[in-house]
Design a protein around this motif. Structure first.
Motif, PDB file in Angstrom:
ATOM      1  N   GLY A   1       5.714 -48.201 -14.956  1.00  0.00           N
ATOM      2  CA  GLY A   1       4.511 -47.488 -15.360  1.00  0.00           C
ATOM      3  C   GLY A   1       4.410 -46.138 -14.674  1.00  0.00           C
ATOM      4  O   GLY A   1       5.413 -45.445 -14.469  1.00  0.00           O
ATOM      5  N   ASP A   2       3.196 -45.768 -14.287  1.00  0.00           N
ATOM      6  CA  ASP A   2       2.949 -44.461 -13.706  1.00  0.00           C
ATOM      7  C   ASP A   2       3.588 -44.308 -12.328  1.00  0.00           C
ATOM      8  O   ASP A   2       3.919 -45.286 -11.653  1.00  0.00           O
TER       9      ASP A   2
ATOM     10  N   ALA B   1      13.799 -49.408 -17.283  1.00  0.00           N
ATOM     11  CA  ALA B   1      12.581 -48.947 -17.942  1.00  0.00           C
ATOM     12  C   ALA B   1      11.736 -48.100 -16.996  1.00  0.00           C
ATOM     13  O   ALA B   1      11.186 -47.059 -17.380  1.00  0.00           O
ATOM     14  N   ALA B   2      11.638 -48.539 -15.747  1.00  0.00           N
ATOM     15  CA  ALA B   2      10.855 -47.789 -14.757  1.00  0.00           C
ATOM     16  C   ALA B   2      11.459 -46.414 -14.511  1.00  0.00           C
ATOM     17  O   ALA B   2      10.733 -45.414 -14.411  1.00  0.00           O
TER      18      ALA B   2
ATOM     19  N   TYR C   1      13.234 -44.646 -16.563  1.00  0.00           N
ATOM     20  CA  TYR C   1      12.995 -43.822 -17.740  1.00  0.00           C
ATOM     21  C   TYR C   1      11.569 -43.290 -17.741  1.00  0.00           C
ATOM     22  O   TYR C   1      11.329 -42.101 -17.999  1.00  0.00           O
ATOM     23  N   GLU C   2      10.605 -44.165 -17.446  1.00  0.00           N
ATOM     24  CA  GLU C   2       9.192 -43.752 -17.445  1.00  0.00           C
ATOM     25  C   GLU C   2       8.916 -42.706 -16.385  1.00  0.00           C
ATOM     26  O   GLU C   2       8.046 -41.837 -16.557  1.00  0.00           O
TER      27      GLU C   2
END
Length: 313
Positions: free
Chosen positions: A162-163, A302-303, A305-306
């Motif tokens: 996420g953020d 995924a982290a 990439y975010e």
């Protein structure tokens, strides 16, 4: 089982993620945020703009809630002055609504002498200011549970996914654009990480069975317990290139701690990176149908990439 949930701190990392997961699980979600953070509230939720320090107004906003999620957080430098006060706001809101109070827990309270495996029966022996404060808050909630309030704590390691705003982006990846990674401790020490989407998705699962739980229920969320070397290797694999590995210079932080408040707060819990530990989740597994779990390599990719690490690397 579903209902209405009031998420306190719904613009924060956990609060927003949990609001999305409750929404997707069929709950009516009220996202309580400060006015200037309204745009960060999860779409499809009722946005309530209030200062969480206004306890009376927050309690009024909780009317009709079945669950109150305490996801309020403040910078480390404000913990001593604000953390207990915000917990009291959460208690007041849950009591006013007759709701179950849910809250994320951490491992600070176990202290530097903690064993390698932490479960719900591991004694709390804090050795840091923040650890002592978290233990005091949990003891306060336990006392409230003995007076009729239902409390659920879900304990996890360091968030990622996420953020931005955690150890992964602020330390490990901080200088990735220069071909360097950093790690806060020895690379052979096990440390627990919680992939935020998985952790957030666990809250509605526990909320759905809240009526079957004891008045004060505490659960461990294992997440991904990996060594520093395993983390670094996974980053290298995900990004497809080698990096120079630096060690975080704790001695420099200790030297500056008397005049730099955030350094003082970081060195207060530096043992978390030198004492191996992981969280046992057997009680959680026996309570909900399936613990949300994304494989480590997929979660980390995924982290990264975010966080834009793929582009920066």
């Amino acid at each position: 089982m579903s209902g209405r949930v009031l998420v306190l701190g719904a613009a924060g990392r956990l609060g927003r993620a949990a609001a999305e997961m409750f929404r997707d699980a069929g709950w009516q979600v009220a996202s309580l945020v400060r006015g200037r953070a309204a745009s960060r509230a999860a779409p499809g939720t009722e946005v309530i703009t209030l200062d969480a320090r206004d306890t009376e107004s927050v309690a009024e906003a909780a009317a009709g809630a079945d669950v109150v999620l305490h996801a309020l957080n403040v910078p480390y430098t404000q913990w001593q002055t604000e953390a207990f006060r915000l917990a009291e706001t959460a208690v007041a809101a849950a009591r006013a609504a007759g709701a179950t109070l849910m809250m994320p827990g951490n491992v600070y309270g176990y202290g530097a002498g903690m064993p390698a495996v932490l479960d719900e029966d591991t004694p709390m022996r804090p050795t840091s200011r923040k650890g002592a404060l978290r233990v005091a808050i949990e003891e306060r909630l336990r006392a409230e549970s003995e007076d009729g309030l239902r409390v659920v704590i879900l304990r996890a390691g360091d968030f990622y996914g996420g953020d931005a705003g955690g150890w992964l982006d602020r330390v490990v990846l901080n200088h990735i654009s220069h071909g360097r990674l950093a790690y806060p401790g020895p690379l052979d020490v096990v440390h627990p990480w919680a992939y935020l989407p998985d952790l957030a998705a666990t809250f509605p699962k526990l909320a759905a069975v809240r009526d079957t739980l004891p008045p004060f229920a505490s659960f461990g969320f294992a997440g991904h317990a990996v060594t520093g070397r395993e983390l670094i290797d996974a980053i290298v694999h995900a990004l497809g290139r080698a990096f120079k590995i630096d060690r975080m210079q704790w001695w420099m932080l200790r030297l500056a701690a008397p005049v730099v408040p955030v350094f003082r707060e970081l060195v207060d819990i530096d043992y978390l990176w030198t004492v191996p530990h992981r969280i046992d989740e057997r009680r959680l597994a026996a309570t909900i149908d399936a613990i949300p779990h994304t494989p480590f390599e997929a979660a980390l990719a995924a982290a990264l990439y975010e966080l834009g690490a793929t582009r920066r690397a």
